[in-house]
Structures are given as structure tokens and as C-alpha cells.
Design a protein around this motif. Structure first.
Motif, PDB file in Angstrom:
ATOM      1  N   ILE A   1     -62.298-116.712 -22.223  1.00 38.67           N
ATOM      2  CA  ILE A   1     -61.210-117.462 -22.864  1.00 38.67           C
ATOM      3  C   ILE A   1     -61.776-118.705 -23.543  1.00 38.67           C
ATOM      4  O   ILE A   1     -61.461-119.018 -24.698  1.00 38.67           O
ATOM      5  N   LEU A   2     -62.663-119.419 -22.839  1.00 34.58           N
ATOM      6  CA  LEU A   2     -63.273-120.629 -23.399  1.00 34.58           C
ATOM      7  C   LEU A   2     -64.135-120.281 -24.606  1.00 34.58           C
ATOM      8  O   LEU A   2     -64.093-120.967 -25.630  1.00 34.58           O
ATOM      9  N   LYS A   3     -64.908-119.215 -24.470  1.00 37.54           N
ATOM     10  CA  LYS A   3     -65.822-118.851 -25.551  1.00 37.54           C
ATOM     11  C   LYS A   3     -65.059-118.379 -26.790  1.00 37.54           C
ATOM     12  O   LYS A   3     -65.510-118.600 -27.921  1.00 37.54           O
ATOM     13  N   LYS A   4     -63.924-117.717 -26.600  1.00 32.01           N
ATOM     14  CA  LYS A   4     -63.117-117.287 -27.746  1.00 32.01           C
ATOM     15  C   LYS A   4     -62.597-118.492 -28.540  1.00 32.01           C
ATOM     16  O   LYS A   4     -62.318-118.379 -29.728  1.00 32.01           O
ATOM     17  N   GLN A   5     -62.495-119.626 -27.858  1.00 32.70           N
ATOM     18  CA  GLN A   5     -62.070-120.864 -28.515  1.00 32.70           C
ATOM     19  C   GLN A   5     -63.275-121.683 -28.991  1.00 32.70           C
ATOM     20  O   GLN A   5     -63.142-122.847 -29.366  1.00 32.70           O
ATOM     21  N   ASN A   6     -64.462-121.046 -28.949  1.00 31.94           N
ATOM     22  CA  ASN A   6     -65.718-121.705 -29.334  1.00 31.94           C
ATOM     23  C   ASN A   6     -65.971-122.967 -28.511  1.00 31.94           C
ATOM     24  O   ASN A   6     -66.535-123.940 -28.999  1.00 31.94           O
ATOM     25  N   PHE A   7     -65.540-122.925 -27.253  1.00 26.37           N
ATOM     26  CA  PHE A   7     -65.724-124.064 -26.353  1.00 26.37           C
ATOM     27  C   PHE A   7     -66.863-123.730 -25.387  1.00 26.37           C
ATOM     28  O   PHE A   7     -66.738-122.863 -24.529  1.00 26.37           O
ATOM     29  N   GLU A   8     -67.986-124.404 -25.551  1.00 27.97           N
ATOM     30  CA  GLU A   8     -69.161-124.163 -24.715  1.00 27.97           C
ATOM     31  C   GLU A   8     -69.440-125.309 -23.756  1.00 27.97           C
ATOM     32  O   GLU A   8     -70.371-125.248 -22.949  1.00 27.97           O
ATOM     33  N   ASN A   9     -68.639-126.350 -23.848  1.00 26.48           N
ATOM     34  CA  ASN A   9     -68.867-127.562 -23.066  1.00 26.48           C
ATOM     35  C   ASN A   9     -68.247-127.427 -21.674  1.00 26.48           C
ATOM     36  O   ASN A   9     -67.264-128.081 -21.339  1.00 26.48           O
ATOM     37  N   PHE A  10     -68.839-126.542 -20.873  1.00 24.16           N
ATOM     38  CA  PHE A  10     -68.289-126.338 -19.530  1.00 24.16           C
ATOM     39  C   PHE A  10     -69.389-126.026 -18.522  1.00 24.16           C
ATOM     40  O   PHE A  10     -70.501-125.645 -18.874  1.00 24.16           O
ATOM     41  N   LYS A  11     -69.055-126.216 -17.267  1.00 25.91           N
ATOM     42  CA  LYS A  11     -69.907-125.794 -16.158  1.00 25.91           C
ATOM     43  C   LYS A  11     -69.050-124.926 -15.255  1.00 25.91           C
ATOM     44  O   LYS A  11     -67.832-124.854 -15.423  1.00 25.91           O
ATOM     45  N   LEU A  12     -69.671-124.268 -14.296  1.00 28.34           N
ATOM     46  CA  LEU A  12     -68.920-123.296 -13.515  1.00 28.34           C
ATOM     47  C   LEU A  12     -69.349-123.301 -12.062  1.00 28.34           C
ATOM     48  O   LEU A  12     -70.528-123.455 -11.740  1.00 28.34           O
ATOM     49  N   SER A  13     -68.365-123.134 -11.192  1.00 24.48           N
ATOM     50  CA  SER A  13     -68.648-122.913  -9.767  1.00 24.48           C
ATOM     51  C   SER A  13     -67.997-121.604  -9.368  1.00 24.48           C
ATOM     52  O   SER A  13     -66.971-121.205  -9.923  1.00 24.48           O
ATOM     53  N   ILE A  14     -68.597-120.920  -8.423  1.00 27.55           N
ATOM     54  CA  ILE A  14     -68.087-119.615  -7.998  1.00 27.55           C
ATOM     55  C   ILE A  14     -68.260-119.543  -6.481  1.00 27.55           C
ATOM     56  O   ILE A  14     -69.190-118.962  -5.952  1.00 27.55           O
ATOM     57  N   LYS A  15     -67.329-120.169  -5.776  1.00 23.12           N
ATOM     58  CA  LYS A  15     -67.519-120.483  -4.357  1.00 23.12           C
ATOM     59  C   LYS A  15     -66.831-119.507  -3.408  1.00 23.12           C
ATOM     60  O   LYS A  15     -65.829-118.885  -3.732  1.00 23.12           O
ATOM     61  N   ALA A  16     -67.421-119.431  -2.230  1.00 16.60           N
ATOM     62  CA  ALA A  16     -66.836-118.688  -1.113  1.00 16.60           C
ATOM     63  C   ALA A  16     -67.266-119.400   0.164  1.00 16.60           C
ATOM     64  O   ALA A  16     -68.199-120.205   0.151  1.00 16.60           O
ATOM     65  N   SER A  17     -66.582-119.128   1.258  1.00 19.32           N
ATOM     66  CA  SER A  17     -66.970-119.737   2.537  1.00 19.32           C
ATOM     67  C   SER A  17     -68.006-118.886   3.264  1.00 19.32           C
ATOM     68  O   SER A  17     -68.586-119.322   4.260  1.00 19.32           O
ATOM     69  N   ASP A  18     -68.229-117.675   2.762  1.00 23.07           N
ATOM     70  CA  ASP A  18     -69.240-116.783   3.327  1.00 23.07           C
ATOM     71  C   ASP A  18     -70.558-116.966   2.567  1.00 23.07           C
ATOM     72  O   ASP A  18     -70.595-116.859   1.337  1.00 23.07           O
ATOM     73  N   ILE A  19     -71.624-117.223   3.290  1.00 23.20           N
ATOM     74  CA  ILE A  19     -72.922-117.503   2.671  1.00 23.20           C
ATOM     75  C   ILE A  19     -73.379-116.359   1.771  1.00 23.20           C
ATOM     76  O   ILE A  19     -73.817-116.577   0.633  1.00 23.20           O
ATOM     77  N   TYR A  20     -73.268-115.125   2.249  1.00 23.75           N
ATOM     78  CA  TYR A  20     -73.785-113.984   1.492  1.00 23.75           C
ATOM     79  C   TYR A  20     -72.976-113.755   0.217  1.00 23.75           C
ATOM     80  O   TYR A  20     -73.539-113.479  -0.849  1.00 23.75           O
ATOM     81  N   MET A  21     -71.650-113.856   0.322  1.00 25.76           N
ATOM     82  CA  MET A  21     -70.818-113.679  -0.858  1.00 25.76           C
ATOM     83  C   MET A  21     -71.073-114.782  -1.874  1.00 25.76           C
ATOM     84  O   MET A  21     -71.163-114.533  -3.080  1.00 25.76           O
ATOM     85  N   MET A  22     -71.214-116.003  -1.391  1.00 26.34           N
ATOM     86  CA  MET A  22     -71.439-117.145  -2.282  1.00 26.34           C
ATOM     87  C   MET A  22     -72.773-117.004  -3.016  1.00 26.34           C
ATOM     88  O   MET A  22     -72.843-117.112  -4.242  1.00 26.34           O
ATOM     89  N   THR A  23     -73.837-116.747  -2.292  1.00 24.76           N
ATOM     90  CA  THR A  23     -75.157-116.692  -2.929  1.00 24.76           C
ATOM     91  C   THR A  23     -75.265-115.516  -3.893  1.00 24.76           C
ATOM     92  O   THR A  23     -75.837-115.634  -4.972  1.00 24.76           O
ATOM     93  N   GLU A  24     -74.692-114.371  -3.515  1.00 22.18           N
ATOM     94  CA  GLU A  24     -74.760-113.204  -4.391  1.00 22.18           C
ATOM     95  C   GLU A  24     -73.946-113.442  -5.663  1.00 22.18           C
ATOM     96  O   GLU A  24     -74.350-113.023  -6.761  1.00 22.18           O
ATOM     97  N   SER A  25     -72.821-114.126  -5.543  1.00 20.02           N
ATOM     98  CA  SER A  25     -71.986-114.416  -6.713  1.00 20.02           C
ATOM     99  C   SER A  25     -72.732-115.303  -7.704  1.00 20.02           C
ATOM    100  O   SER A  25     -72.706-115.057  -8.916  1.00 20.02           O
ATOM    101  N   TYR A  26     -73.391-116.329  -7.185  1.00 16.63           N
ATOM    102  CA  TYR A  26     -74.137-117.234  -8.072  1.00 16.63           C
ATOM    103  C   TYR A  26     -75.322-116.518  -8.723  1.00 16.63           C
ATOM    104  O   TYR A  26     -75.633-116.752  -9.895  1.00 16.63           O
ATOM    105  N   ARG A  27     -75.992-115.666  -7.976  1.00 15.35           N
ATOM    106  CA  ARG A  27     -77.120-114.933  -8.560  1.00 15.35           C
ATOM    107  C   ARG A  27     -76.654-114.072  -9.729  1.00 15.35           C
ATOM    108  O   ARG A  27     -77.314-113.994 -10.763  1.00 15.35           O
ATOM    109  N   LYS A  28     -75.522-113.422  -9.564  1.00 16.78           N
ATOM    110  CA  LYS A  28     -75.008-112.534 -10.614  1.00 16.78           C
ATOM    111  C   LYS A  28     -74.547-113.333 -11.834  1.00 16.78           C
ATOM    112  O   LYS A  28     -74.882-112.987 -12.971  1.00 16.78           O
TER     113      LYS A  28
END
Length: 371
Positions: free
Chosen positions: A166-193
Motif C-alpha cells: 500500500i505504501l509503495k503504491k503511493q511511492n512512499f518509501e520513508n518507512f521502517k517495519l517491525s514484525i513482532k511475536a511473543s514467541d522467539i522462533y516465530m519472531m526470528t523467522e518472521s524477521y529473517r523472511k
């Protein structure tokens, strides 16, 4: 000494206020206030406490219009860039930007439809401030919950990419992202992907990590794994504790991986029957007294002569337990002896003297560079 150098993932550089995030900038450490935002006095007090322990960025919850109005007054009384944390109501995000937010944190899972997100993007573009997309396993969109059955790394990445697009369709690149979980394995795998799919900076965090002890351990494992792989541009350690502890733990993680040098790096033995002074008491007092020191100093506090000399020689200031008097090392060389009496006072003076010397040296170097 040879050491493995961490090769960081190449990411786009953005700026949150005067703090660069991503690119070649150092990894920033942030926390979040837990006071009522409408309680301006206590929120400012907490922010100043966070500033004192070195917070680079501070997030403030903005749940309603009254909080948005209070945001400007809070910002006027503080120095650190403030990130406005918004949920559910996109109009509050717009108000927060109007009140001087340095960044808008929105959770696409609950902020509303694409049209509403677009309005937030337009506002961020107008004020030239970044957006942080915050995806969380606990607030995954219903359609993705139905598709995957339960939160997992693929569901989190799909959610993230839906909103990135959605952001990219608006040519908006000025962002950062978090992809969090309370489970260590889910969190680390999500960030790797996700790290392979976008070049924006990544905000690392294990959400709802727990209390100070358990949360510190879990966060150190999760965040430390990713940082050691070169993933991560800013971090937040989420603890059910004083927010200042989050900053301290964050810097400890970065120091341990030699990714950032700020403050004292203590090397201390766990103590045993061989100790010639009370190591635990000495360490507790030193850490408590020297929290304000931000210069990079290695200090070794070793209770006996087994490992003491080796560790002390490798530190800026070292203390080796010995009988009848303990031996102090300065810059790797044996310098003088200290009795157990006034041990902490003497060490504090030595460390502060060293910190002052380093600060003066930096100041002279800066003047030469300007000239």
C-alpha cells in the motif's frame, strides 16, 4: 584479538527527527512511556528519565484526541525524537503528525481499510516524517487468521507485505517495519523472511517478553540472534518493568555483540570462596553509581588472582583480588594496590577520571576536525 565482524544487512536510511535509522548509522535503542499521555507532567518526567539513561528514540501512545493535544506540549519540553503510537483511529495519526510527531507508528491490522492508510501516508508525506508499520502476532487480521489457522511467520510476513505494498503504491518509501511475536522462533523467522523482501530499516523486538528477568533473557536471545546475523536497525526490549530498564538492557545487548559502544562494559566474575573482596556487593554499587557514564570503558572486577590479571590487563581499568591488598590495573598495566576499605569509592573515582579523559580527548579531536 581476532573477532568475527558482523556484516549488517544493507537497508535504506530514514530519519526519525535528528536520529538516522538504517543505512550505515549505528543501531538505535528505544523505549515507550507507560504514563497516561494526558498526564503531561509525569510523561515528561519519564521521558527525561529515559533521556538520562541514553534513549535514542521514545514512543508515546496516542489513543485519543486529548492525548494528541497533549503530545505537542510534551514534545516542547523534551529533546529526544518522539514516535506517536496509533491504533484503530487513522484520524488520531493525522492529528499526531500535526502536533509534531517525528514518526507515526501504525498497526495496519487495526488502523482500517486501504483508503484510511492512504490518508495517513499523505499526511506523513506532507510533514516529511516516516511511518513505522507495526505488525504483531496478537493483532493479525481476521482474514489471515482464517487462512493460516493461527499466527505463524508466513502469516505475519503476508500481513506486513500487504501493507508495505500500500505504501509503495503511493511511492512512499520513508518507512521502517517491525514484525513482532511473543514467541522467539516465530519472531526470528518472521524477521529473517521479511529482511529478504524489503530494504527498509527493521525495528527489532520480542513483544510482551515478560518481566525484567525473564523478558531480558528472552529478548536477548531473540534480538541477539538477529543482530548477530546482521538483521536490525533499531531495537526495543519490551519489559513489564521500568522503561529505563529497557534502554539499559538494549545497550547491554549491543555492547555484548560489539555493535555499539556506549557506557561501561563490566567484566566481573560470579565470585567464589577464593574472592578477596565482596564482588557482588562491589558490582551492585558500581553499576548503581555509574549509570550516568556514557563513555566507552571496559572495567574488569575479578575477585581473585586466577583470572584477574588476564582480564584486568585487557580492560581500561581492572581490579584483581589479592591478599593482603587488591591490585589495580590501568590501561593494561599494574598501577597500585587497594585495601578493601573504600574500595568502591576509589574505583568510582578512577572510572570517572578515565571517562573525563576520554571525553576531553574526543572533544579535542572534534575541534581539530572542524579546523
Amino acid at each position: 584479538m581476532n573477532q568475527l565482524e558482523i556484516k549488517r544487512r544493507k537497508s535504506r536510511l530514514i530519519n526519525v527527527g535528528n536520529v538516522p535509522v538504517g543505512g550505515d548509522s549505528e543501531i538505535s535503542v528505544q523505549s515507550m512511556t507507560n504514563t497516561l499521555t494526558t498526564d503531561i507532567k509525569n510523561t515528561v518526567k519519564q521521558i527525561k528519565a529515559l533521556e538520562k539513561v541514553g534513549a535514542d528514540l521514545i514512543r508515546v501512545s496516542v489513543p485519543n484526541e486529548d492525548s494528541a493535544k497533549a503530545f505537542r506540549k510534551i514534545k516542547e519540553q523534551t529533546k529526544t525524537p518522539l514516535i506517536a503510537d496509533i491504533h484503530f483511529d487513522y484520524k488520531i495519526a493525522i492529528q499526531a503528525a500535526e502536533q509534531g510527531a517525528d514518526c507515526l507508528r501504525i498497526n495496519p491490522g487495526n488502523i482500517g481499510n486501504e483508503k484510511k492508510v492512504k490518508e495517513v501516508i499523505a499526511c506523513a508525506s506532507h510533514y516529511d516524517i516516516p511511518i513505522r508499520i507495526g505488525v504483531n502476532a496478537g493483532s493479525l487480521e481476521k482474514k489471515l487468521q482464517k487462512k493460516y489457522g493461527e499466527p505463524n511467520s508466513d502469516a505475519l510476513v503476508e500481513s506486513a507485505m500487504n501493507h508495505v505494498n500500500i505504501l509503495k503504491k503511493q511511492n512512499f518509501e520513508n518507512f521502517k517495519l517491525s514484525i513482532k511475536a511473543s514467541d522467539i522462533y516465530m519472531m526470528t523467522e518472521s524477521y529473517r523472511k521479511i529482511s529478504c523482501l524489503i530494504d527498509q530499516p527493521l525495528h527489532l523486538g520480542l513483544t510482551e517478553a515478560g518481566g525484567q528477568r525473564s523478558g531480558t533473557i528472552k529478548s536477548s536471545i531473540a534480538i541477539g540472534q538477529l543482530l548477530s546475523e546482521g538483521i536490525g536497525d533499531t531495537i526495543r526490549v519490551s519489559l513489564a518493568s521500568d522503561p529505563c530498564e529497557e534502554i539499559k538492557v538494549g545497550f547491554d545487548i549491543l555492547r555484548s555483540l560489539k555493535l555499539r559502544k556506549k557506557g561501561i562494559n563490566f567484566i566481573a566474575c560470579p565470585s567464589c570462596a577464593r574472592q578477596n573482596f565482596d564482588v557482588i556487593k562491589t558490582m551492585n554499587e558500581l553499576e548503581s553509581r555509574l549509570e550516568d557514564v556514557t563513555e566507552n570503558i571496559d572495567v574488569a572486577v575479578i575477585g581473585c588472582y586466577v583470572n584477574g590479571p588476564g582480564e584486568s590487563k585487557a580492560a581500561d581499568i581492572g581490579l584483581t583480588g589479592a591478599s593482603p591488598n587488591n591490585l589495580v590495573y590501568i590501561d593494561g598495566k599494574a598501577d597500585h594496590k587497594l585495601s578493601n576499605k573504600d574500595l568502591v569509592d576509589s574505583l568510582e573515582k578512577l572510572i570517572r577520571k578515565k571517562a573525563k579523559k576520554i571525553k576531553q580527548s574526543k572533544s579535542k579531536l572534534s575541534i581539530k576536525e572542524v579546523q
